[in-house]
Design an enzyme around this catalytic site. Structure first.
Site, short mmCIF file in Angstrom:
data_model
loop_
_atom_site.label_atom_id
_atom_site.label_comp_id
_atom_site.label_asym_id
_atom_site.label_seq_id
_atom_site.Cartn_x
_atom_site.Cartn_y
_atom_site.Cartn_z
N ILE A 1 3.54 -10.55 -6.46
CA ILE A 1 2.80 -11.76 -6.16
C ILE A 1 3.44 -12.47 -4.97
CG2 ILE A 1 2.02 -13.99 -7.07
CD1 ILE A 1 2.57 -12.67 -9.89
N CYS A 2 2.64 -12.97 -4.13
CA CYS A 2 3.16 -13.79 -3.04
C CYS A 2 2.81 -15.24 -3.33
CB CYS A 2 2.55 -13.34 -1.70
SG CYS A 2 3.13 -14.33 -0.32
N LEU A 3 3.81 -15.97 -3.81
CA LEU A 3 3.57 -17.39 -4.15
C LEU A 3 4.82 -18.15 -3.76
CD1 LEU A 3 1.84 -19.59 -5.54
CD2 LEU A 3 2.89 -18.91 -7.70
#
Lengths: 745, 104, 179
Positions: free
Chosen positions: C114-116
């Protein structure tokens, strides 16, 4: 033809017999001789009445010759039969005498009558015995016949009379009143066949004697082991008797020993069983008397190895516990100390712990359901038990708590479990008493919390100088740390530190500005939850608080104080017109009387408004304290005023009234009931179950059970969980398929 | 009637003066946002609360256990920012106890 | 003495005091914080998000569940994620991955990564499992198309029907739901 044949056969038989009787003599002279011989022989054998004086029997040449004639005629068997029927017909003589003897015996129960009778019967028997010259076979037949006949005519009352007689042959307990019996009588019994006939009766006499002795000497005698003295008694008293009864025919000591070994072992077994039964009946009180009853426990241990009465012991103890211990009337402390004593006692009797496991289970379950069990154990742990009856020996060094043993497969000292261990028996590695008590509960956290509460009570129960007390508590905690672990008791450390810090802070503040208020300043999260109170202190009390607080903030600028006004004690002195009263009271009581120094009359409503109390009923106790001391008096409905002049006019004015610190029962919101608490807990557990089923999918019951360990304080059994899940299923919250539970969406 | 208090053995709790809302005197008190333990408790690396485990105030008005905040500031991820508002951390002078050691 | 007894709240109902009390070695204090978070998460009812430890005895490995929020393309879908806590949590962010294939501009369709920002350079020690789950849930409806892990998804975002088809194509329902 047939007719003639038969006739011929009869004739030839007759000829044979005739020739035999006639002894091949001419004419019938032989027949006459046989007839004479028969008469001589039967006369010689005839059983005679020994009461009539008769010349002794003589085995004369004539008799011998007569018998010879009969023998040659092959009529000896007939002679014997004839003799026996004569014996039978004469037996009424013996029966008459026996009947008379039994009547005599019934009169005064003198066992000598019985022995005389038996000797007399023996006389008859001897008198009638066929001469040895007739051969042993003849005698054997006679003796058997005589004995059989004798037994058939002995009246029913004989067995009990005989029993009395046998009993009289036993050596008496006291040397003095010996009732000597001729041991030779046993040979007479043999001759009459009484020993074989009454074998079990004789043994029962011995058994009863032993039972009586054991009951008389051992009942209530628990200090010393009684098994050995009883065995000694058997050796000196019973064995010599047994020698006559059972070993009299032995020709050598060796033979006697062999005979006695078997019967002796039976007698010893019976003695052990009697003692075992006795101790089993006494076990509850033996445990109460522990350690003064160690002897009895040793006895029981040895007896149980000999006699298998373990199940009976368990049953007896469980029954006694049910009747005498596990009922609402029994004090928890008593149950605990009896449990501890039971542990100690059963460890002596049965070191592997099977008996203890079986006996302890109901006690433990009962204790678990008692609300004050933990408190009692903890009070005892910290020596706060006023009974002074410590559950734990001071000598027993404190040890870390032992967790329930997990089977160690690599243990070289592993031993199979005892044969009567149940499936849920956990091998009881020697663990100390405290560990055993603590293990009544699934978690030691309960104990630590209770310990904390108790410590809080003791630390805050004020005294002027607390340092000694704090030191004592510190030592207690040090010991308990060994048991419960350092980490578990960290909170207690902080509590103690709070006390010493408070003293240091107080010293500093007093040096800045002396004050009569000396607070214990506590760290909120490390003490048990103390209800806060909303009392607003009036007048000088408030001033004292504020002044102290101001100094405190100067000393510790980043901190402030929050007064717990319902805790602590105030020493007040009241100056009235005619008297001075000193009293040690609660802060609330002090607050109330302080108000009366502002104005002499108050209404309850007024007081509660002024002190910020939502419910005036809390005040009633405080008011009544001052009513009791004669400081206040009612002045109308809900109105009170100061009695400046004592109402007690006749008596001398008391200038000093001291009263001990009152226990102020500030009314608290009702304690949450156990059911409510449990319902609340179940709500939390349900949230966890919901969480795990949401994220982990369908789960079997045992997995849910282990995953619930993440919920704080989870202590339910899998059975309880199963019931709970079933309830949830009925509410359509979950479904179950093939043992897998999942949320119903 | 005259009432004289001769001696009063009182009980009080100490609280950190966090400066916010004196009046409400909130029941539970605040927790340190980093370790989630109440301020009056102690941070996970301490055993004893109070002076040994003091608080630290930021100029942004956020408060933490000093040990927790220093540990956070020590991580690269923190970029020396307040964990609450990600503004550069600056310790407010007035609140820190002069006697408290600056680091663990 | 009794005044104190009566003023002590039911001793067993209160475990707050222990929260602060028992000191723990480093791993212990992290476990303590995690168990604290678990309790908070269980007792708060945030709709559509949940998480729980994967196995008993290990508080550092959790499984999370996120329901697609209403009025987004993901409505009606449920995603499973894994949450791995580092030993120095909360000073370092946990590692989070989608276990259910999630077609989303900021999620790697293969690895589930995930890119958060709050899980990377914007991590703060005051975040918790709950704040992460809430952020992830809102990320589903509001992707950050500027830094996509799945460029195809990012470019398709403006075409909801085509996007929805891709989502459905990749989606795998949770195992026990299909049973």
């Amino acid at each position: 033809m047939t007719h003639n044949g038969l006739r011929f056969q009869v004739a030839s038989k007759w000829q044979d017999s005739f020739r035999r009787f006639n002894q091949r003599e001419p004419g019938i002279s032989g027949l006459i001789a046989f007839s004479q011989a028969w008469d001589t022989a039967t006369e010689f054998l005839k059983p005679r009445n020994i009461n009539e004086p008769l010349p002794p029997r003589e085995y004369t040449e004539a008799v011998r010759a007569a018998l010879d004639v009969i023998h040659k005629s092959r009529r000896l068997p007939t002679l014997i039969e004839t003799f026996l029927s004569q014996v039978e017909s004469q037996f009424y003589l013996i029966q008459q005498e026996i009947d008379q003897f039994m009547i005599d015996y019934a009169l005064d129960l003198d066992v000598c009558v019985i022995s005389t009778m038996i000797l007399r019967i023996h006389e008859w028997m001897k008198q009638w015995t066929p001469a040895t010259e007739l051969g042993s076979a003849f005698q054997t037949v006679y003796i058997n016949f005589f004995q059989t006949h004798l037994f058939s005519i002995l009246p029913d009352s004989f067995s009990s009379a005989f029993q009395d007689f046998v009993a009289s042959t036993l050596p008496p307990e006291e040397e003095g009143e010996a009732q000597k019996q001729d041991p030779q009588i046993w040979f007479t019994f043999d001759a009459l066949g009484l020993n074989d006939r009454f074998d079990s009766l004789i043994a029962s006499v011995g058994y009863e004697h032993i039972e009586r002795h054991v009951l008389e000497t051992c009942t209530g005698q628990w200090g010393e082991p009684m098994l050995t003295p009883t065995r000694d008694w058997m050796t000196t008293k019973i064995v010599p008797w047994m020698l006559y009864v059972y070993g009299r025919n032995a020709r050598t000591a060796e033979e006697a020993r062999a005979i006695l070994a078997g019967v002796g072992s039976r007698f010893d077994f019976h003695m052990a069983k009697t003692l075992c039964d006795l101790r089993t009946r006494e076990i509850f009180d033996i445990i109460i008397d522990f350690p003064d009853s160690t002897g009895a426990l040793q006895d029981l241990k040895e007896c149980l190895q000999r006699v298998d009465q373990r199940a009976a012991l368990v049953q007896s103890l469980r029954q006694a516990h049910r009747k005498r211990l596990l009922h609402p009337g029994a004090d928890t402390k008593l149950i605990l100390s009896q449990y501890v004593a039971t542990i100690k006692c059963l460890r002596i009797i049965d070191p592997p712990g099977v008996l203890l496991f079986k006996v302890a289970d109901p006690i433990r379950r009962y204790l678990r359901d008692r609300p004050d069990t933990i408190r009692s154990i903890v009070a005892n742990l910290v020596g706060d038990d006023d009974s002074g009856d410590a559950l734990v020996d001071e000598t027993e060094p404190p040890r870390p708590l032992q967790a329930a043993d997990i089977e160690d497969y690599s243990d070289p000292n592993w031993e199979p479990e005892p044969i009567d261990a149940g499936p849920d028996f956990r091998a009881n590695k020697p663990s100390d008493i405290i560990s055993t008590l603590v293990s009544i509960y699934d978690s030691k956290d309960f104990f630590v919390k209770e310990l904390q509460v108790l410590l809080a009570q003791r630390l805050l129960a004020a005294g002027d100088d607390q340092s000694d007390k704090v030191e004592k508590e510190r030592r207690n905690i040090e010991i308990l740390k060994i048991r419960f672990g350092e980490a578990a008791l960290q909170v207690c450390e902080v509590m103690l530190k709070d006390m010493t810090d408070s003293k240091r802070i107080d010293q500093h503040i007093q040096s800045q500005q002396a004050s009569v208020i000396h607070p214990a300043i506590i760290s909120k999260h490390f003490w048990p939850a103390l209800e806060s109170s909303e009392i607003v202190m009036p007048g000088q009390l408030k001033e004292l608080q504020d002044q102290y607080m101001a100094e405190f903030t100067k000393f510790k600028p980043d901190k402030k104080l929050r007064w717990l006004t319902h805790l602590g004690t105030v020493n007040v002195e009241l100056e009235l017109e005619d008297r001075v009263i000193e009293a040690l009271v609660s802060p609330l009581e002090a607050a109330v009387i302080e108000l009366f120094s502002e104005q002499s009359e108050w209404t309850l409503d007024g007081i509660s408004k002024r002190l910020g109390l939502p419910q005036p009923n809390i005040l009633s106790k405080a008011i009544s304290t001052w009513l009791d001391l004669g400081v206040l008096a009612p002045a109308g409905e809900g109105v009170y005023r100061v009695l400046e002049v004592s109402a007690d006019q006749g008596a001398e004015a008391k200038d000093h009234v001291s009263r001990p610190a009152t226990t102020v029962e500030v009314e608290m919101p009702p304690v949450v009931s156990v059911q409510q608490q449990q319902a609340e807990q179940m709500r939390v557990y349900w949230k966890f179950i919901e969480g795990m089923l949401t994220n982990l999918g369908a789960l079997p019951l045992d997995r849910i059970q282990t995953m619930l360990k993440f919920a704080p304080g989870y202590d339910r059994t899998i059975t309880q969980l199963a019931g709970f899940m079933e309830a949830a299923r009925r509410e359509d919250l979950v479904t179950v398929r093939d043992g897998m539970w999942k949320l119903n969406k | 009637m005259k009432v004289k208090i001769k001696q009063w053995n009182a009980v009080a709790q100490w609280r950190w003066d966090t400066g916010n809302k004196d009046a409400a005197d909130d029941e539970e008190g605040d927790v340190c946002g980093i370790c989630r333990v109440p301020f009056e408790g102690c941070c996970p690396s301490c055993k004893v609360p109070g002076d040994d485990c003091p608080l630290i105030w930021g100029e942004c008005s956020h408060v933490f256990h000093m040990h927790c905040l220093l540990k956070w500031i020590g991580t690269a991820a923190s970029k020396q920012q307040c964990p609450m508002d990600r503004r550069p951390w600056a310790t407010a002078e007035r609140r820190v106890d002069a006697n408290a050691p600056p680091t663990t | 003495m009794e005044q104190l007894t009566s003023s002590l709240a039911p001793p067993r109902s209160n475990n707050k005091s222990n929260v602060a009390g028992t000191p723990q070695p480093a791993a212990g204090s992290v476990a303590k914080r995690l168990s604290n978070e678990l309790m908070t998460l269980m007792m708060s009812s945030s709709p559509g998000i949940s998480a729980f430890p994967r196995n008993d005895g290990n508080l550092f490995d959790w499984v999370g569940t996120i329901e697609g929020p209403a009025e987004t393309i993901y409505v009606g879908l449920t995603f499973r994620i894994s949450i791995a806590f580092p030993p120095n949590y909360p000073y370092v962010a946990p590692t989070i991955k989608f276990e259910t294939p999630c077609y989303h501009p900021n999620v790697d369709i293969n690895s589930g990564a995930i890119c958060l920002d709050i899980l990377q350079d914007k991590w703060s020690a005051v975040y918790s499992v709950q704040t992460i789950l809430i952020s992830l849930q809102s990320l589903l409806g509001e992707p950050n198309n500027a830094s996509p892990l799945n460029p195809d998804a990012a470019s398709l975002w403006d075409n909801p029907e085509a996007f929805k088809m891709q989502v459905t194509k990749h989606y795998r329902p949770l195992k026990d739901e299909s049973a």
